[in-house]
Design a protein around this motif. Sequence first.
Motif, mmCIF file in Angstrom:
data_model
loop_
_atom_site.group_PDB
_atom_site.id
_atom_site.type_symbol
_atom_site.label_atom_id
_atom_site.label_comp_id
_atom_site.label_asym_id
_atom_site.label_seq_id
_atom_site.Cartn_x
_atom_site.Cartn_y
_atom_site.Cartn_z
ATOM 1 N N ARG A 301 0.840 -1.208 0.000
ATOM 2 C CA ARG A 301 0.000 0.000 0.000
ATOM 3 C C ARG A 301 0.880 1.265 0.000
ATOM 4 N N ASP A 362 -4.252 0.249 9.407
ATOM 5 C CA ASP A 362 -5.153 1.016 8.535
ATOM 6 C C ASP A 362 -5.174 2.478 8.975
ATOM 7 N N ARG A 363 -5.218 2.687 10.275
ATOM 8 C CA ARG A 363 -5.220 4.075 10.777
ATOM 9 C C ARG A 363 -3.917 4.772 10.402
ATOM 10 N N LEU A 365 -2.024 4.052 7.827
ATOM 11 C CA LEU A 365 -2.002 4.286 6.365
ATOM 12 C C LEU A 365 -2.846 5.498 6.005
ATOM 13 N N ARG A 366 -4.008 5.628 6.637
ATOM 14 C CA ARG A 366 -4.862 6.806 6.354
ATOM 15 C C ARG A 366 -4.134 8.081 6.760
ATOM 16 N N ALA A 367 -3.491 8.044 7.917
ATOM 17 C CA ALA A 367 -2.772 9.232 8.411
ATOM 18 C C ALA A 367 -1.583 9.546 7.510
ATOM 19 N N TRP A 368 -0.885 8.515 7.077
ATOM 20 C CA TRP A 368 0.304 8.706 6.218
ATOM 21 C C TRP A 368 -0.099 9.408 4.928
ATOM 22 N N GLU A 369 -1.225 8.982 4.396
ATOM 23 C CA GLU A 369 -1.724 9.589 3.159
ATOM 24 C C GLU A 369 -2.094 11.048 3.393
ATOM 25 N N ALA A 370 -2.634 11.309 4.587
ATOM 26 C CA ALA A 370 -3.134 12.660 4.883
ATOM 27 C C ALA A 370 -1.999 13.631 5.238
#
Length: 371
Positions: A301, A362-363, A365-370
Amino acid sequence: MSFTPPGQLAVENVRSLSPYVPGKPIEELQRELGLSDIIKLASNENPFGPGPAALEAMRRALAETWLYPDGSGHILKQKLAVKLGVQPNQITLGNGSNDALVLLAEAFLKPGLEAVYSQYGFAVYPIAIQATGATAVAVPALGADSPMHLGHDLAAMARAINARTRVVFIANPNNPTGTWAAAGELEAFIAAVPPHVIVALDEAYYEYTVGMKLQNGVEWIARFPNLVVFRTFSKAYGLAGVRVGYAVSDPTVADMLNRVRQAFNVSSVGLAGAAAALDDTTHVAAAVNVAIAERARVSARLTALGTKVVPSAGNFLLLHAGANARGKFEALLRLGIIVRPVGNYQLPEHLRVTLGTVEQNDRFLRAWEAC
Ligand SMILES: Cc1ncc(COP(=O)(O)O)c(C=O)c1O
């Protein structure tokens, strides 16, 4: 008369030491930012913690904590010996494997001697070496032209060995890089190390290498008596907080480690928890399986998101976060996610993230993207 702070009376090799930088504790971030829902993916702990059997054994051990522990660690050593196929007198227990690594340095190093380690090798090695007054020799890691970029350059490490060298430290896989040495390559290296040198093979993450072609170093000890293998209950066994690790070696090496070991270096709670955890293979295997599956999923991912991920055989990933790695680390903190900056390893553009539960990852990954 000028005032000399008494700390300056410490020996020079200790005054010039850079202390170990631990991961940020959850409570500290809570105090600083007033956040409640914090996840720590910073110290390669096992997010599933100890299994029910280990917890129960530790609870029972609490009632006996007014007594000193069994300084010989008899029960745990017997169990380990059976599991590993060695004799109990080949095992030295430590207050974490960190303690066992320090015992090795204390027993085998002194001023005038050298110990070799890899540029991005685990940070405890140079500290343990320098504390003895010996010289820590860092060997440049493999370059970007190697598939194992940042990993140990075993050929260069072999060339760094001389008549003054007494110990070579190798973490397989290594922390913080996650990189590893293939069995054949490591075997050739150890076979070529001269007999006056101890090879300290740190297998703290060995359990996470299932299905990869990594050697179980313990199987080599009979062939290479100068090999010492280090393992821990802090990672796959989920017992980082009670501090139990060990060295497996030739009995004559264990004898020397025991001479410098504190008589009661492992707590009774730790001994009980580790012995029970060793029997609970189902719990350990389940945690390891999640980490291995998540290592592949999270890597894929992140790669799809354009982040460069260093190949890892551990329960963590080293990511290239770029020039703003510090900013990214702080942005993640504000979102309640603690990862590990690795500037102290001279990797200021990287961050290390421990693989947590699927939900935690998952949390992240979402934060990394943000961020
Ligand atoms: C490669 C390596 N060796 C040893 C240790 C020490 O672990 P412990 O003292 O908890 O056994 C660690 C911990 O992070 C590690 O990464």
